[in-house]
Design a protein around this motif. Structure first.
Motif, PDB file in Angstrom:
ATOM      1  N   ALA A 148       0.850  -1.196   0.000  1.00 29.45           N
ATOM      2  CA  ALA A 148       0.000   0.000   0.000  1.00 29.45           C
ATOM      3  C   ALA A 148       0.886   1.247   0.000  1.00 29.45           C
ATOM      4  O   ALA A 148       1.990   1.234  -0.529  1.00 29.45           O
ATOM      5  CB  ALA A 148      -0.927  -0.038   1.209  1.00 29.45           C
ATOM      6  N   THR A 149       0.421   2.329   0.612  1.00 26.07           N
ATOM      7  CA  THR A 149       1.174   3.585   0.600  1.00 26.07           C
ATOM      8  C   THR A 149       2.459   3.460   1.405  1.00 26.07           C
ATOM      9  O   THR A 149       2.461   2.969   2.534  1.00 26.07           O
ATOM     10  CB  THR A 149       0.305   4.713   1.175  1.00 26.07           C
ATOM     11  OG1 THR A 149      -0.852   4.860   0.354  1.00 26.07           O
ATOM     12  CG2 THR A 149       1.071   6.027   1.197  1.00 26.07           C
ATOM     13  N   ASN A 150       3.576   3.919   0.834  1.00 26.75           N
ATOM     14  CA  ASN A 150       4.873   3.920   1.508  1.00 26.75           C
ATOM     15  C   ASN A 150       5.385   5.345   1.645  1.00 26.75           C
ATOM     16  O   ASN A 150       5.196   6.164   0.752  1.00 26.75           O
ATOM     17  CB  ASN A 150       5.882   3.075   0.722  1.00 26.75           C
ATOM     18  CG  ASN A 150       5.486   1.620   0.671  1.00 26.75           C
ATOM     19  OD1 ASN A 150       5.415   0.944   1.689  1.00 26.75           O
ATOM     20  ND2 ASN A 150       5.192   1.126  -0.534  1.00 26.75           N
ATOM     21  N   MET A 151       6.024   5.638   2.762  1.00 29.75           N
ATOM     22  CA  MET A 151       6.526   6.978   3.036  1.00 29.75           C
ATOM     23  C   MET A 151       7.953   6.937   3.596  1.00 29.75           C
ATOM     24  O   MET A 151       8.221   7.456   4.681  1.00 29.75           O
ATOM     25  CB  MET A 151       5.596   7.675   4.040  1.00 29.75           C
ATOM     26  CG  MET A 151       4.248   8.067   3.484  1.00 29.75           C
ATOM     27  SD  MET A 151       4.395   9.531   2.426  1.00 29.75           S
ATOM     28  CE  MET A 151       2.668   9.766   1.979  1.00 29.75           C
ATOM     29  N   PRO A 152       8.894   6.345   2.873  1.00 27.58           N
ATOM     30  CA  PRO A 152      10.256   6.236   3.397  1.00 27.58           C
ATOM     31  C   PRO A 152      10.948   7.578   3.588  1.00 27.58           C
ATOM     32  O   PRO A 152      11.903   7.685   4.374  1.00 27.58           O
ATOM     33  CB  PRO A 152      10.975   5.401   2.339  1.00 27.58           C
ATOM     34  CG  PRO A 152      10.214   5.657   1.070  1.00 27.58           C
ATOM     35  CD  PRO A 152       8.779   5.783   1.515  1.00 27.58           C
ATOM     36  N   GLY A 153      10.485   8.605   2.879  1.00 27.76           N
ATOM     37  CA  GLY A 153      11.115   9.910   2.998  1.00 27.76           C
ATOM     38  C   GLY A 153      10.921  10.566   4.354  1.00 27.76           C
ATOM     39  O   GLY A 153      11.709  11.438   4.744  1.00 27.76           O
ATOM     40  N   MET A 154       9.890  10.165   5.096  1.00 21.81           N
ATOM     41  CA  MET A 154       9.623  10.819   6.378  1.00 21.81           C
ATOM     42  C   MET A 154      10.665  10.456   7.432  1.00 21.81           C
ATOM     43  O   MET A 154      11.277  11.355   8.023  1.00 21.81           O
ATOM     44  CB  MET A 154       8.195  10.521   6.828  1.00 21.81           C
ATOM     45  CG  MET A 154       7.148  11.052   5.853  1.00 21.81           C
ATOM     46  SD  MET A 154       5.430  10.708   6.293  1.00 21.81           S
ATOM     47  CE  MET A 154       5.143  11.899   7.596  1.00 21.81           C
ATOM     48  N   PRO A 155      10.952   9.168   7.688  1.00 20.61           N
ATOM     49  CA  PRO A 155      12.055   8.867   8.609  1.00 20.61           C
ATOM     50  C   PRO A 155      13.399   9.376   8.101  1.00 20.61           C
ATOM     51  O   PRO A 155      14.246   9.820   8.896  1.00 20.61           O
ATOM     52  CB  PRO A 155      12.032   7.333   8.691  1.00 20.61           C
ATOM     53  CG  PRO A 155      10.646   6.945   8.311  1.00 20.61           C
ATOM     54  CD  PRO A 155      10.221   7.957   7.284  1.00 20.61           C
ATOM     55  N   ALA A 156      13.612   9.325   6.782  1.00 16.88           N
ATOM     56  CA  ALA A 156      14.875   9.817   6.228  1.00 16.88           C
ATOM     57  C   ALA A 156      15.023  11.320   6.453  1.00 16.88           C
ATOM     58  O   ALA A 156      16.112  11.816   6.765  1.00 16.88           O
ATOM     59  CB  ALA A 156      14.959   9.480   4.741  1.00 16.88           C
ATOM     60  N   MET A 157      13.941  12.076   6.304  1.00 19.19           N
ATOM     61  CA  MET A 157      13.981  13.516   6.573  1.00 19.19           C
ATOM     62  C   MET A 157      14.259  13.772   8.043  1.00 19.19           C
ATOM     63  O   MET A 157      15.014  14.688   8.401  1.00 19.19           O
ATOM     64  CB  MET A 157      12.641  14.152   6.176  1.00 19.19           C
ATOM     65  CG  MET A 157      12.552  15.666   6.416  1.00 19.19           C
ATOM     66  SD  MET A 157      13.532  16.656   5.263  1.00 19.19           S
ATOM     67  CE  MET A 157      14.742  17.387   6.356  1.00 19.19           C
ATOM     68  N   ALA A 158      13.671  12.967   8.931  1.00 20.96           N
ATOM     69  CA  ALA A 158      13.910  13.120  10.369  1.00 20.96           C
ATOM     70  C   ALA A 158      15.385  12.919  10.705  1.00 20.96           C
ATOM     71  O   ALA A 158      15.969  13.665  11.502  1.00 20.96           O
ATOM     72  CB  ALA A 158      13.048  12.132  11.148  1.00 20.96           C
ATOM     73  N   GLN A 159      16.002  11.923  10.088  1.00 23.98           N
ATOM     74  CA  GLN A 159      17.421  11.670  10.342  1.00 23.98           C
ATOM     75  C   GLN A 159      18.289  12.801   9.803  1.00 23.98           C
ATOM     76  O   GLN A 159      19.266  13.208  10.452  1.00 23.98           O
ATOM     77  CB  GLN A 159      17.817  10.332   9.716  1.00 23.98           C
ATOM     78  CG  GLN A 159      17.183   9.134  10.407  1.00 23.98           C
ATOM     79  CD  GLN A 159      17.388   7.843   9.656  1.00 23.98           C
ATOM     80  OE1 GLN A 159      17.353   7.807   8.422  1.00 23.98           O
ATOM     81  NE2 GLN A 159      17.613   6.752  10.388  1.00 23.98           N
ATOM     82  N   ALA A 160      17.934  13.316   8.629  1.00 24.97           N
ATOM     83  CA  ALA A 160      18.678  14.446   8.071  1.00 24.97           C
ATOM     84  C   ALA A 160      18.541  15.677   8.965  1.00 24.97           C
ATOM     85  O   ALA A 160      19.513  16.420   9.183  1.00 24.97           O
ATOM     86  CB  ALA A 160      18.181  14.754   6.654  1.00 24.97           C
ATOM     87  N   TYR A 161      17.334  15.893   9.481  1.00 26.89           N
ATOM     88  CA  TYR A 161      17.106  17.028  10.381  1.00 26.89           C
ATOM     89  C   TYR A 161      17.979  16.894  11.626  1.00 26.89           C
ATOM     90  O   TYR A 161      18.589  17.878  12.080  1.00 26.89           O
ATOM     91  CB  TYR A 161      15.628  17.093  10.776  1.00 26.89           C
ATOM     92  CG  TYR A 161      15.248  18.363  11.508  1.00 26.89           C
ATOM     93  CD1 TYR A 161      14.693  19.438  10.814  1.00 26.89           C
ATOM     94  CD2 TYR A 161      15.456  18.509  12.882  1.00 26.89           C
ATOM     95  CE1 TYR A 161      14.348  20.613  11.470  1.00 26.89           C
ATOM     96  CE2 TYR A 161      15.125  19.675  13.541  1.00 26.89           C
ATOM     97  CZ  TYR A 161      14.571  20.725  12.827  1.00 26.89           C
ATOM     98  OH  TYR A 161      14.247  21.901  13.481  1.00 26.89           O
ATOM     99  N   LEU A 195      -6.986   7.709  -3.820  1.00 28.82           N
ATOM    100  CA  LEU A 195      -6.682   6.305  -3.559  1.00 28.82           C
ATOM    101  C   LEU A 195      -5.251   6.109  -3.068  1.00 28.82           C
ATOM    102  O   LEU A 195      -4.706   5.003  -3.179  1.00 28.82           O
ATOM    103  CB  LEU A 195      -6.906   5.474  -4.835  1.00 28.82           C
ATOM    104  CG  LEU A 195      -8.354   5.327  -5.315  1.00 28.82           C
ATOM    105  CD1 LEU A 195      -8.391   4.819  -6.749  1.00 28.82           C
ATOM    106  CD2 LEU A 195      -9.139   4.388  -4.405  1.00 28.82           C
ATOM    107  N   GLY A 196      -4.618   7.166  -2.529  1.00 33.27           N
ATOM    108  CA  GLY A 196      -3.249   7.026  -2.073  1.00 33.27           C
ATOM    109  C   GLY A 196      -2.346   6.609  -3.217  1.00 33.27           C
ATOM    110  O   GLY A 196      -2.454   7.123  -4.338  1.00 33.27           O
ATOM    111  N   GLU A 197      -1.442   5.648  -2.968  1.00 35.26           N
ATOM    112  CA  GLU A 197      -0.503   5.227  -4.004  1.00 35.26           C
ATOM    113  C   GLU A 197      -1.192   4.549  -5.178  1.00 35.26           C
ATOM    114  O   GLU A 197      -0.622   4.449  -6.260  1.00 35.26           O
ATOM    115  CB  GLU A 197       0.555   4.292  -3.416  1.00 35.26           C
ATOM    116  CG  GLU A 197       1.622   5.026  -2.623  1.00 35.26           C
ATOM    117  CD  GLU A 197       2.895   4.228  -2.484  1.00 35.26           C
ATOM    118  OE1 GLU A 197       2.924   3.035  -2.848  1.00 35.26           O
ATOM    119  OE2 GLU A 197       3.885   4.806  -1.996  1.00 35.26           O
ATOM    120  N   ARG A 198      -2.418   4.071  -4.993  1.00 31.64           N
ATOM    121  CA  ARG A 198      -3.137   3.433  -6.084  1.00 31.64           C
ATOM    122  C   ARG A 198      -3.795   4.450  -7.021  1.00 31.64           C
ATOM    123  O   ARG A 198      -4.416   4.083  -8.021  1.00 31.64           O
ATOM    124  CB  ARG A 198      -4.197   2.480  -5.531  1.00 31.64           C
ATOM    125  CG  ARG A 198      -3.606   1.221  -4.902  1.00 31.64           C
ATOM    126  CD  ARG A 198      -2.970   0.331  -5.965  1.00 31.64           C
ATOM    127  NE  ARG A 198      -2.648  -0.986  -5.442  1.00 31.64           N
ATOM    128  CZ  ARG A 198      -1.413  -1.440  -5.260  1.00 31.64           C
ATOM    129  NH1 ARG A 198      -0.392  -0.666  -5.541  1.00 31.64           N
ATOM    130  NH2 ARG A 198      -1.197  -2.655  -4.805  1.00 31.64           N
TER     131      ARG A 198
END
Length: 399
Positions: A10-23, A193-196
């Motif tokens: 379904a919907t994936n959001m890998p950029g959110m944890p990655a942005m947190a680590q960059a921050y 429909l999110g990623e769909r």
């Protein structure tokens, strides 16, 4: 902690944890937050209730003082452990009801509710009939009511409701019905429909006579120009496509051909200013310095943007405490007592006191009632009209 689903169907959001680590890398390189080192834990929420509950229990076990800038569709699973431990949930993506009802949730946007209600207002300006394709779920059932509340504020008829399986591999039948019911004379087909959503519009563009979005006169931009800036007329109007941020965004438009994308000309309702707005310059600078080689961190992605804003809130609240020890209780107390956050124009000033809350029965914790109306022109999401649009009354009527 920051969590989000990754590598799921379904919907994936890998950029959110990655942005947190960059921050965290950026803020610690500057001496931390008010002298405190920021340590970010990340967790793959897996798009399941068990995964969300597991991330929340890990946050409790590891002594997280807040969950910041995260995405999960499983609000009931993660909110109960956080509430039991008194851990605030700051700047969630806004996808679940719990984010707008829990007293320990501090949302930075109006969630999907504000997007869909605002989308109804946006489409009411330019569409004669609207078909809404949405997930056949309990959450999806509410989308129809929200879209209709926006349409009816402009005395337009409600949308044709077309439920669809959330993780289908094709949507030909729903696309054909949506196109037929919207009509070819100024009708609009909206898909949430999110990623769909991409899968749906792949099916839609394969229908006979469907070529994408840029067929209609863009009345909302004022002046009778179409989505590409060309003069149009009502007589030449065809079926227009539309969606909301999170279902359609700049990364998807880029992946599907940019200016040749099937989304060219589409209407999109967002929470924040367009991705090229100068207000995003500080975030872009941090990404450039700390995550340049990380292709998960796309500054045009709504999840990445929400995480940036959420950590902006977290930082300013921590700085306001002026204390040697930061705890979850102190953070939530500061937020409840009226800590005010300036996000540099990305949202209105944020504060979560009682008088700031929208108070709608289904969404009482909304404090940011603003959305933006955008349109895809020459492969870029740009403002259809300048500034923010207040959708508080519309959401309140639906909730």
């Amino acid at each position: 902690m920051t969590w989000a689903p990754d590598q799921t169907r379904a919907t994936n959001m890998p950029g959110m944890p990655a942005m947190a680590q960059a921050y965290a890398r950026w803020v610690n390189a500057q001496g931390g937050i008010d002298g405190h080192e920021l340590r970010v834990l990340t967790c793959n929420e897996q798009n399941t209730p068990a995964g969300a509950a597991g991330c929340a229990r890990r946050a409790v076990h590891e002594g997280a003082v807040a969950v910041v800038g995260s995405y999960s569709q499983n609000g009931r699973a993660f909110m109960a452990p956080l509430e039991a431990a008194g851990i605030p949930y700051i700047g969630g993506y806004g996808i679940t009801e719990d984010e707008f009802t829990s007293p320990l949730s501090y949302p930075v946007n109006g969630g999907v509710a504000s997007l869909v209600a605002g989308h109804g207002m946006q489409l009411a300006e330019s569409c004669r009939k609207v078909s809404l394709v949405r997930p056949d779920t309990l959450a999806g059932d509410q989308l129809t009511k929200l879209l209709d509340s926006g349409l009816k504020r402009a005395s337009k008829r409600g949308a044709v409701d077309i439920p669809a399986v959330e993780d289908a591999t094709e949507y030909t039948a729903q696309a054909a019905r949506a196109k037929e019911r919207a009509g070819s004379d100024g009708g609009c087909v909206a898909a949430v429909l999110g990623e769909r959503t991409q899968t749906f519009f792949d099916s839609f563009r394969r229908l006979p006579g469907s070529s994408g979005g840029a067929q209609a006169a863009d009345e909302g931009s004022g002046g009778g120009e179409d989505a590409n800036g060309s003069k149009g007329s009502k007589a030449a109007r065809g079926v227009r496509i539309s969606s909301v941020l999170g279902s359609v965004g700049q990364p998807l438009i880029d992946r599907t051909g940019g200016a040749r994308s099937p989304f060219e000309g589409a209407y999109v309702t967002g929470w924040y200013p367009e991705a090229d707005d100068k207000s995003w310059a500080p975030m872009r600078k941090v990404i450039q310095e700390q995550a340049f080689a990380d292709n998960r961190v796309d500054p045009t992605d709504a999840g990445v943007q929400t995480t940036w804003i959420a950590y902006t809130v977290f930082r300013q609240v921590v700085e306001s405490l002026h204390t040697d020890k930061i705890t979850a209780a102190r953070l939530s107390e500061a937020l409840d007592r009226g800590a005010r956050v300036d996000t540099g124009g990305l949202t209105p000033p944020l504060r979560w006191m009682y008088e700031d809350l929208l108070g709608a029965s289904d969404f009482p914790r909304i404090v940011n009632r603003q959305v933006t109306f955008q349109v895809v022109r020459k492969g870029r999401l740009v403002a259809q009209k300048p500034g923010f649009v207040d959708v508080g009354a519309t959401v309140g009527a639906a909730g």
